[in-house]
Design a protein around this motif. Structure first.
Motif, PDB file in Angstrom:
ATOM      1  N   ILE A 113      20.625-100.638  44.720  1.00  0.00           N
ATOM      2  CA  ILE A 113      21.826-100.315  43.950  1.00  0.00           C
ATOM      3  C   ILE A 113      23.023-100.926  44.672  1.00  0.00           C
ATOM      4  CG2 ILE A 113      23.312 -98.465  43.079  1.00  0.00           C
ATOM      5  CD1 ILE A 113      20.870 -96.701  42.877  1.00  0.00           C
ATOM      6  N   PRO A 114      23.750-101.826  44.011  1.00  0.00           N
ATOM      7  CA  PRO A 114      24.871-102.507  44.674  1.00  0.00           C
ATOM      8  C   PRO A 114      26.060-101.564  44.886  1.00  0.00           C
ATOM      9  CG  PRO A 114      24.769-103.146  42.372  1.00  0.00           C
ATOM     10  CD  PRO A 114      23.567-102.289  42.611  1.00  0.00           C
ATOM     11  N   THR A 115      26.364-101.289  46.123  1.00  0.00           N
ATOM     12  CA  THR A 115      27.507-100.423  46.455  1.00  0.00           C
ATOM     13  C   THR A 115      28.471-101.116  47.409  1.00  0.00           C
ATOM     14  OG1 THR A 115      26.201 -99.419  48.239  1.00  0.00           O
ATOM     15  CG2 THR A 115      26.187 -98.307  46.099  1.00  0.00           C
ATOM     16  N   GLY A 116      28.388-102.472  47.495  1.00  0.00           N
ATOM     17  CA  GLY A 116      29.291-103.199  48.376  1.00  0.00           C
ATOM     18  C   GLY A 116      28.939-102.985  49.835  1.00  0.00           C
ATOM     19  N   ASN A 117      29.950-102.780  50.632  1.00  0.00           N
ATOM     20  CA  ASN A 117      29.744-102.565  52.066  1.00  0.00           C
ATOM     21  C   ASN A 117      29.503-101.102  52.422  1.00  0.00           C
ATOM     22  OD1 ASN A 117      30.196-105.326  52.615  1.00  0.00           O
ATOM     23  ND2 ASN A 117      32.424-104.996  52.650  1.00  0.00           N
ATOM     24  N   VAL A 118      29.426-100.236  51.418  1.00  0.00           N
ATOM     25  CA  VAL A 118      29.234 -98.803  51.656  1.00  0.00           C
ATOM     26  C   VAL A 118      27.744 -98.488  51.627  1.00  0.00           C
ATOM     27  CG1 VAL A 118      29.778 -96.491  50.817  1.00  0.00           C
ATOM     28  CG2 VAL A 118      31.460 -98.329  50.576  1.00  0.00           C
TER      29      VAL A 118
END
Length: 292
Positions: free
Chosen positions: A89-94
């Motif tokens: 799931i793409p959550t960026g740098n988080v």
């Protein structure tokens, strides 16, 4: 010599210091009721009283707090840890578990509030609601007190989830102002869902029907929000549903306050406050229908 006439003494001097007051003064308060307080001053007091009454039930039975802590713990321990490793799931740098924690706080608060109408129906069946409705307390104050009592329960649940997330290494903020904002967001969101439950109770009138409807709408509200995944990865129809789902605004505000992701805080607070006010108005209008 003629006797000098005695100087008359004041009437007050003859009276004993412990002489009772005149009857009309003694019974003045019995014959004339005290002046009633205005509506703007009495409503907050009634709301606080109703909230305190609801929280007394939690004081006598704390098992609800322990049992409700199991589900969010499982979400963070199993779902969060697993999907953090999978990176699907793409959550960026988080990290995904950081991204998930605010959503689980909102989910646990909603699960507490969404079945709050069952308590209203139980009070109707036991005769408590009828007694409350004949008091001078406005119906909106009754509903508001119950709604924010569910909010206090949700805040306690949120503290438990935050503690579990901190143990798991989630990078949460400890800024007092941001934590105060989290408190307000949880209260407003829980108040709306509690009022939604009481509104449904005023329509269906039975516990079994309310339980069925509550179970039917809980999962769509949860999975149709941004609690588990970003809005960007949703299909168009689900994105449209998320835009009118109050849980999405609650999660967005919690995520921005707790982990510092970009959020629309002013819009989130405005939507949650408006939703809570509309929910209170709807539940108060249907409260009398339960007592018939």
């Amino acid at each position: 010599m003629s006797a000098v006439p005695a100087t008359p003494r004041p009437a007050s001097a003859d009276a004993a210091p412990d002489r009772p007051a005149a009857p009309d003064q003694r019974f003045a308060l019995l014959l004339t009721p005290p002046r009633a307080r205005g509506g703007l001053r009495v409503v907050p007091a009634r709301v606080a009283a109703m909230c305190a009454v609801e929280l007394q039930k939690l004081r006598h039975d704390r098992t609800e707090l322990y049992t409700r802590a199991v589900q969010p713990a499982l979400w963070l321990l199993i779902f969060g840890e697993t999907f953090t490793r999978m990176r699907v799931i793409p959550t960026g740098n988080v990290p995904y578990i950081d991204y998930l924690a605010p959503g689980i706080i909102a989910q646990s608060a909603m699960f507490i509030a969404i079945f709050y109408g069952i308590m209203i129906i139980w009070e109707r069946d036991s005769g408590v609601l009828t007694k409350l409705l004949v008091t001078p307390t406005p119906r909106a104050a009754l509903v508001t007190g119950k709604a924010f009592a569910s909010g206090v329960k949700a805040v306690i649940q949120a503290v438990v989830v935050i503690a579990i997330a901190a143990v798991l290494g989630v990078a949460l903020t400890w800024n007092p102002l941001r934590l105060l904002g989290v408190l307000v967001v949880v209260l407003l969101g829980s108040a709306f869902f509690a009022c939604l439950s009481m509104t449904i109770a005023g329509i269906v009138l039975t516990r079994d029907r309310l339980m069925g409807i509550g179970q039917a709408i809980t999962m769509p509200l949860f999975f149709g929000s941004n609690a588990l995944y970003p809005v960007d990865v949703m299909p168009g129809w689900l994105r449209a549903f998320s835009a009118v789902n109050p849980l999405s605004y609650q999660v967005d505000a919690l995520r921005g306050l707790l982990i510092g992701t970009p959020a629309h805080l002013l819009t989130d607070f405005a939507v949650l406050a408006l939703a809570a006010l509309l929910g209170i108005a709807a539940a108060a209008s249907l409260l009398g229908r339960l007592a018939r």
